[in-house]
Write an enzyme that holds these catalytic residues in place. Sequence first.
Site, PDB file in Angstrom:
ATOM      1  N   ASP A 179      40.519  41.047  32.761  1.00 53.42           N
ATOM      2  CA  ASP A 179      39.930  41.042  31.420  1.00 53.42           C
ATOM      3  C   ASP A 179      40.771  41.811  30.401  1.00 53.42           C
ATOM      4  O   ASP A 179      41.741  42.498  30.759  1.00 53.42           O
ATOM      5  CB  ASP A 179      38.496  41.612  31.477  1.00 53.42           C
ATOM      6  CG  ASP A 179      38.414  42.922  32.264  1.00 53.42           C
ATOM      7  OD1 ASP A 179      39.458  43.542  32.519  1.00 53.42           O
ATOM      8  OD2 ASP A 179      37.298  43.326  32.632  1.00 53.42           O
ATOM      9  N   ASP A 238      26.025  49.363  35.598  1.00 49.58           N
ATOM     10  CA  ASP A 238      24.914  48.406  35.617  1.00 49.58           C
ATOM     11  C   ASP A 238      25.192  47.236  36.560  1.00 49.58           C
ATOM     12  O   ASP A 238      24.453  46.255  36.579  1.00 49.58           O
ATOM     13  CB  ASP A 238      24.638  47.884  34.197  1.00 49.58           C
ATOM     14  CG  ASP A 238      25.891  47.272  33.561  1.00 49.58           C
ATOM     15  OD1 ASP A 238      26.944  47.212  34.238  1.00 49.58           O
ATOM     16  OD2 ASP A 238      25.816  46.858  32.390  1.00 49.58           O
ATOM     17  N   HIS A 295      28.094  45.329  36.560  1.00 54.42           N
ATOM     18  CA  HIS A 295      28.955  44.235  36.075  1.00 54.42           C
ATOM     19  C   HIS A 295      30.316  44.268  36.765  1.00 54.42           C
ATOM     20  O   HIS A 295      30.766  45.319  37.242  1.00 54.42           O
ATOM     21  CB  HIS A 295      29.087  44.253  34.543  1.00 54.42           C
ATOM     22  CG  HIS A 295      29.947  45.322  33.966  1.00 54.42           C
ATOM     23  ND1 HIS A 295      29.466  46.420  33.286  1.00 54.42           N
ATOM     24  CD2 HIS A 295      31.291  45.453  33.930  1.00 54.42           C
ATOM     25  CE1 HIS A 295      30.458  47.169  32.876  1.00 54.42           C
ATOM     26  NE2 HIS A 295      31.590  46.615  33.246  1.00 54.42           N
ATOM     27  N   GLU A 339      28.908  40.752  32.016  1.00 51.16           N
ATOM     28  CA  GLU A 339      27.804  41.669  31.802  1.00 51.16           C
ATOM     29  C   GLU A 339      26.536  41.177  32.496  1.00 51.16           C
ATOM     30  O   GLU A 339      26.460  40.020  32.927  1.00 51.16           O
ATOM     31  CB  GLU A 339      27.541  41.806  30.299  1.00 51.16           C
ATOM     32  CG  GLU A 339      28.736  42.343  29.510  1.00 51.16           C
ATOM     33  CD  GLU A 339      28.995  43.835  29.728  1.00 51.16           C
ATOM     34  OE1 GLU A 339      28.568  44.392  30.760  1.00 51.16           O
ATOM     35  OE2 GLU A 339      29.634  44.448  28.858  1.00 51.16           O
TER      36      GLU A 339
HETATM   37  C1  GLP Z   1      35.138  48.037  32.555  1.00 47.41           C
HETATM   38  C2  GLP Z   1      36.091  47.038  33.204  1.00 47.41           C
HETATM   39  C3  GLP Z   1      35.675  46.763  34.637  1.00 47.41           C
HETATM   40  C4  GLP Z   1      35.544  48.083  35.384  1.00 47.41           C
HETATM   41  C5  GLP Z   1      34.465  48.926  34.742  1.00 47.41           C
HETATM   42  C6  GLP Z   1      34.260  50.261  35.441  1.00 47.41           C
HETATM   43  O1  GLP Z   1      33.949  47.424  32.201  1.00 47.41           O
HETATM   44  N1  GLP Z   1      36.113  45.812  32.480  1.00 47.41           N
HETATM   45  O2  GLP Z   1      36.654  45.924  35.249  1.00 47.41           O
HETATM   46  O3  GLP Z   1      35.220  47.828  36.734  1.00 47.41           O
HETATM   47  O4  GLP Z   1      34.847  49.165  33.390  1.00 47.41           O
HETATM   48  O5  GLP Z   1      35.257  51.160  35.053  1.00 47.41           O
HETATM   49  P1  GLP Z   1      35.561  52.543  35.763  1.00 47.41           P
HETATM   50  O6  GLP Z   1      36.393  52.223  36.947  1.00 47.41           O
HETATM   51  O7  GLP Z   1      36.333  53.325  34.733  1.00 47.41           O
HETATM   52  O8  GLP Z   1      34.258  53.158  36.111  1.00 47.41           O
END
Ligand code: GLP
Length: 261
Positions: A67, A136, A138, A143
């Site tokens: 993404d 949450d 995702h 989402e």
């Molecule tokens: C964002 C990214 C996800 C990632 C999530 C959690 O939403 N698009 O790919 O898994 O954050 O991030 P973190 O690893 O910093 O908790």
Amino acid sequence: MEVIIQPNHHQIASIAANIIRDAILMKPNLVLGLATGSTPIELYKSLVRMHREDGLDFSGVTTFNLDEYVAIPLEHPQSYHTFMAHYFFNHVNIPEESQHIPQNTSENHEEFCTTYEDKIKQIGGIDIQVLGIGTDGHIGFNEVGSSLASRTRIVTLSQSTIDANAPYFNDDKKAVPELAITMGIATIMEAKQCLLLANGNSKSVAIAKAIEGPITSMVPASILQMHPDTVILLDEAAASDLKEVDYYNRSYANKLLLQSQ
Ligand code: GLP
């Protein structure tokens, strides 16, 4: 689903890096799906170390990132392009033309999303998709409420994702982009193997719902229960709300035992 629980996030990263290293040694033209966020940073450090110290060769590897935000410049410090260059691409020998990250600057987003999917198909699909998880549940930027059949598309970020990412934008929630491009849930599910990493208490509820709850678009990661080859790597904090910890630990111990015979 294989659930592997380790005392801390260093061990998770090291197991994930070993899986990717072994896959590259078996298939030098491996197609890797990559994730951003704080969770995979340690994994990227391990892979960079393997490249520098053990000569792990990434020259045949192709990558597709999950993404990217829409409407911030690619060179913005918080763009996922900047993130990937900083933590991974600047330190290994993946040819630039083999690195794919959704482009947030295209004029025609719809066409871009279709082309992204086509490129993944043309190369024969993703071999290993690295995933983190939002608090949450995702995955990517799919989402809560995303169709479980979704493909690469433009999405609006939820307030919870905007809040979670605000610290990276000087705690200014208004500075966090509202839109992103993300691979869809069906796109992720077509990867031959998924490696989902999670650490810390803030992920424990989402992890319990994803692994032990019903499959629902309200917890996008729960669809991985339907994936034939998903490995979930957790530290003890992220695993703290799971009911079947003892079973997961025994299963992993038996797997190691069988491998050593
Ligand atoms: C964002 C990214 C996800 C990632 C999530 C959690 O939403 N698009 O790919 O898994 O954050 O991030 P973190 O690893 O910093 O908790």
